[in-house]
Scaffold this active site. Structure first.
Site, PDB file in Angstrom:
ATOM      1  N   PRO A   2     -68.212 -17.495 -18.158  1.00 58.91           N
ATOM      2  CA  PRO A   2     -67.080 -16.624 -17.815  1.00 58.91           C
ATOM      3  C   PRO A   2     -67.404 -15.775 -16.589  1.00 58.91           C
ATOM      4  O   PRO A   2     -68.445 -15.126 -16.533  1.00 58.91           O
ATOM      5  CB  PRO A   2     -66.914 -15.760 -19.073  1.00 58.91           C
ATOM      6  N   HIS A  91     -71.261 -19.806 -35.042  1.00 63.66           N
ATOM      7  CA  HIS A  91     -71.728 -19.048 -33.878  1.00 63.66           C
ATOM      8  C   HIS A  91     -71.075 -17.677 -33.753  1.00 63.66           C
ATOM      9  O   HIS A  91     -71.138 -17.066 -32.688  1.00 63.66           O
ATOM     10  CB  HIS A  91     -71.493 -19.861 -32.610  1.00 63.66           C
ATOM     11  N   ARG A 110     -74.378 -20.656 -27.241  1.00 57.69           N
ATOM     12  CA  ARG A 110     -75.648 -20.833 -26.531  1.00 57.69           C
ATOM     13  C   ARG A 110     -76.536 -19.590 -26.568  1.00 57.69           C
ATOM     14  O   ARG A 110     -77.689 -19.624 -26.151  1.00 57.69           O
ATOM     15  CB  ARG A 110     -75.381 -21.261 -25.087  1.00 57.69           C
ATOM     16  N   ARG A 152     -80.285 -12.553   7.059  1.00 56.62           N
ATOM     17  CA  ARG A 152     -80.486 -13.275   5.794  1.00 56.62           C
ATOM     18  C   ARG A 152     -80.540 -14.776   6.075  1.00 56.62           C
ATOM     19  O   ARG A 152     -79.703 -15.303   6.795  1.00 56.62           O
ATOM     20  CB  ARG A 152     -79.374 -12.958   4.798  1.00 56.62           C
ATOM     21  N   ARG A 261     -76.569 -25.221  -7.959  1.00 57.74           N
ATOM     22  CA  ARG A 261     -75.206 -25.070  -8.442  1.00 57.74           C
ATOM     23  C   ARG A 261     -74.316 -26.124  -7.792  1.00 57.74           C
ATOM     24  O   ARG A 261     -74.492 -26.482  -6.627  1.00 57.74           O
ATOM     25  CB  ARG A 261     -74.653 -23.666  -8.122  1.00 57.74           C
TER      26      ARG A 261
END
Length: 271
Positions: A2, A91, A110, A152, A261
């Site tokens: 989320p 859960h 999880r 950066r 990712r």
């Protein structure tokens, strides 16, 4: 996981049912989450009332009479409001039972979520004080991104997903915002000019706002507090659409791993 829109959707869903309600009891079925639920939480909360429900980044702040519950949904967590006689599932790790026969139930298959308690200012808690500005607030703009991106070496995608730079922008919405801004996710953060960062700040705000209005994005298991899915998945332009035609130019969308990712982009529209 989320992200900000999903957490904000949950916040809006539970707030009217919690504020002003007194906590009757707390049931902890499994304390072994990302960090163990404090043993003192049960006794600390009994008799307190909820004063407000806030959010900082991906954290929910449940303000009570004598302190604040800091809750993170982790990878798979959800909060639902149920009646106290609703059977609990495998859960369902935590119930906060209210004085009106309902309870706030935390489910986390999880167990990467967390439930913390503080009696101090929650914004000074170690989990929150390191967070960057909220992306929907005025401080987050192109000038802010340009200033903090100088020198950066990281990719722009990793840069805007860094919670120390901006709070709550996760993988789904980083992909979408970069696509709308026409910026390649691998481009070095330090090699993007002010004008393009102004555009990226705008698209980030737009994507997040629209996702909140749609109730978040349900790809696997996210549900709102009343058990409904988020519908922003229907509006996703690029995320999860590998090999599909780009909605702008028709070029097949490419998928690759950037910083471990999934990153989706158009080779023609993003530079």
């Amino acid at each position: 996981m989320p992200e900000l829109p999903e957490v904000e959707t949950v916040r809006r869903g539970i707030e009217p049912h919690l504020v002003g309600r007194q906590i009757h009891t707390v049931i902890v079925r499994e304390s072994r989450l990302r960090w163990p639920i404090p043993l003192s939480l049960t006794q600390n909360l009994i008799g307190q009332s909820f004063l407000a429900v806030g959010r900082r980044g991906k954290y929910l702040l449940l303000s009570c009479t004598q302190g604040t519950i800091i809750l993170h949904l982790g990878m798979s967590g959800s909060l639902r409001l149920v009646t106290t006689n609703t059977p609990h599932g495998k859960h369902d790790h935590l119930d906060i039972v209210l004085n009106n026969g309902r309870c706030l139930r935390f489910n986390d298959p999880r167990r990467f979520g967390s439930v913390s308690w503080t009696q101090a200012n929650p914004l000074h808690h170690p989990l929150l004080e390191i967070l960057g500005p909220e992306p929907l607030e005025s401080l987050f703009d192109g000038h802010y991104l340009f200033k903090h991106s100088r020198h950066r070496r990281t990719s722009v995608k990793a840069f805007i997903m860094n919670h120390r730079i901006v709070a709550g922008v996760g993988n789904i919405y980083a992909n979408e915002a970069l696509f709308l801004a026409g910026i390649h996710p691998r481009r070095s953060a330090s090699r993007i000019g002010l004008a393009r960062y102004q555009r990226l700040a705008e698209t980030t705000k737009t994507v997040l706002y629209n996702a909140i209005q749609a109730g978040g994005t349900t790809l696997r298991n996210f549900l709102t507090s009343d058990g409904k899915p988020g519908y922003f998945a229907n509006q996703l332009q690029i995320y999860g659409r590998s090999a599909h035609p780009c909605p702008i130019c028709g070029t097949p969308i490419r998928l690759e791993r950037i910083g471990q990712r999934a990153s989706y982009y158009c080779t023609q529209c993003q530079h």
